[in-house]
Design a protein around this motif. Sequence first.
Motif, PDB file in Angstrom:
ATOM      1  N   THR A  73       0.796  -1.226   0.000  1.00 10.84           N
ATOM      2  CA  THR A  73       0.000   0.000   0.000  1.00 10.84           C
ATOM      3  C   THR A  73       0.833   1.283   0.000  1.00 10.84           C
ATOM      4  OG1 THR A  73      -0.124   0.003   2.425  1.00 10.84           O
ATOM      5  CG2 THR A  73      -1.884  -1.153   1.243  1.00 10.84           C
ATOM      6  N   SER A  74       2.113   1.204   0.348  1.00 13.85           N
ATOM      7  CA  SER A  74       2.900   2.426   0.533  1.00 13.85           C
ATOM      8  C   SER A  74       3.579   2.922  -0.734  1.00 13.85           C
ATOM      9  CB  SER A  74       3.965   2.200   1.618  1.00 13.85           C
ATOM     10  OG  SER A  74       4.881   1.195   1.209  1.00 13.85           O
ATOM     11  N   VAL A  75       3.750   2.057  -1.713  1.00 14.73           N
ATOM     12  CA  VAL A  75       4.381   2.463  -2.969  1.00 14.73           C
ATOM     13  C   VAL A  75       3.601   1.872  -4.134  1.00 14.73           C
ATOM     14  CG1 VAL A  75       6.687   2.693  -1.980  1.00 14.73           C
ATOM     15  CG2 VAL A  75       5.977   0.486  -2.936  1.00 14.73           C
ATOM     16  N   SER A 123      12.004  -6.686  -3.240  1.00 12.41           N
ATOM     17  CA  SER A 123      11.908  -6.322  -1.836  1.00 12.41           C
ATOM     18  C   SER A 123      10.775  -7.095  -1.198  1.00 12.41           C
ATOM     19  CB  SER A 123      11.659  -4.821  -1.669  1.00 12.41           C
ATOM     20  OG  SER A 123      11.428  -4.508  -0.308  1.00 12.41           O
ATOM     21  N   THR A 124      11.110  -8.046  -0.342  1.00 10.40           N
ATOM     22  CA  THR A 124      10.085  -8.629   0.497  1.00 10.40           C
ATOM     23  C   THR A 124       9.713  -7.588   1.542  1.00 10.40           C
ATOM     24  OG1 THR A 124      11.754  -9.587   1.947  1.00 10.40           O
ATOM     25  CG2 THR A 124      10.982 -10.963   0.140  1.00 10.40           C
ATOM     26  N   HIS A 125       8.484  -7.606   2.028  1.00  9.61           N
ATOM     27  CA  HIS A 125       8.011  -6.623   3.012  1.00  9.61           C
ATOM     28  C   HIS A 125       8.249  -5.198   2.512  1.00  9.61           C
ATOM     29  CE1 HIS A 125       7.455  -9.938   5.757  1.00  9.61           C
ATOM     30  NE2 HIS A 125       8.728 -10.280   5.611  1.00  9.61           N
ATOM     31  N   ALA A 126       7.726  -4.932   1.331  1.00  5.04           N
ATOM     32  CA  ALA A 126       7.963  -3.633   0.703  1.00  5.04           C
ATOM     33  C   ALA A 126       7.467  -2.477   1.570  1.00  5.04           C
ATOM     34  CB  ALA A 126       7.284  -3.589  -0.668  1.00  5.04           C
ATOM     35  N   ASP A 127       6.330  -2.632   2.223  1.00  6.15           N
ATOM     36  CA  ASP A 127       5.781  -1.534   3.027  1.00  6.15           C
ATOM     37  C   ASP A 127       6.676  -1.199   4.214  1.00  6.15           C
ATOM     38  OD1 ASP A 127       3.582  -1.027   1.467  1.00  6.15           O
ATOM     39  OD2 ASP A 127       2.241  -2.341   2.596  1.00  6.15           O
ATOM     40  N   GLY A 128       7.358  -2.188   4.758  1.00 11.82           N
ATOM     41  CA  GLY A 128       8.209  -1.936   5.909  1.00 11.82           C
ATOM     42  C   GLY A 128       9.629  -1.551   5.557  1.00 11.82           C
TER      43      GLY A 128
END
Length: 350
Positions: A73-75, A123-128
Amino acid sequence: MRAAVFNGPGEIGVEERPRPEIEAPTDAIVRVTHTAICGSDLWFYRGDSDRDPGSPVGHEPMGIVEEVGDDVTSVDPGDRVLAPFAISCGECEFCRKGLHTSCENGDSWGGDNGGGQGEYVRSTHADGTLVRVPDRHADDEDTLRSLLPLTDVMGTGHHAAVSAGVEAGSTVAVIGDGAVGLCGVLAARRLGAERIIAVGHHEDRLELAEEFGATETVSERGEEAVERIQALTYGGPNHVMECVGAASAMNTAVDVVRPGGTIGYVGVPYGVEDEGLDVFGMFGDNVTLAGGVAPVRAYAEELMADVLQGTLDPAPIFSETIGLDAVDEGYRMMDEREAIKVLVKPHDDA
């Protein structure tokens, strides 16, 4: 895709590798436009640490998001992002504490993620993990060069300053004139240190330290360096930043810090177990030792804000810029101290 790989001590090659793909709904695929060679990469390059031949290398990617998983959700595709050297989920106990390098779901950029010195990464865990660069700055090359150190060395230098308790009016000694030490000088100045003593062995780097805000420099070695620092500070600084990792650098920090002072250490330990650390000296003088592997994701937004408003610029640490085909030469230049830090552009059009 092309990616830099470790083929053995002194041998970095560029090979065709499978392009990473979305494997989980929290993944993102990033087209890497800027990355860098790190001082810690020289350990396996020199044969001082173990690494499997044929493994991808690199851990400081910046680029453009090409694809995201359903839960990201962040990118969005098309966003410019930078990525800290450690992947973190952003949700576990340690990420919530700002200790992203201890993430319970942490990951690295090697393996099937593509390697940070390649054309693409997953990137795993892209939001973090991923940090979005505002659109108005996303194509400004000068700004991007200034932001790239936030993936590692600028955040690491800042962690040293924070761990050492540097604040307005402080007197601080920064041990080490590599990229981390130089960024440590910037960090100490940013936090308001009144006196910053940069300690190193290379005159060109100490000159850059002065440009970054060092008020004094020390180029002596061993006991002579200790005596000089103590003379400059009338008995030693209250704050010392250890930015090398070698036992000699850590022991210099212990020898110079004022009783009751604090050492912030971020140099990846090398040789400390074999050569010994003066723990009794710290015990006797009530010296605080704080630091460790830098959770650079915790600092990314605040440092990026200063870069974007023009009050922080670590870009001069990049003394060389190369394409991916020259990555082996980049390693050689850093290994032989011909370059402070090498910026790599994996794509010819980046």
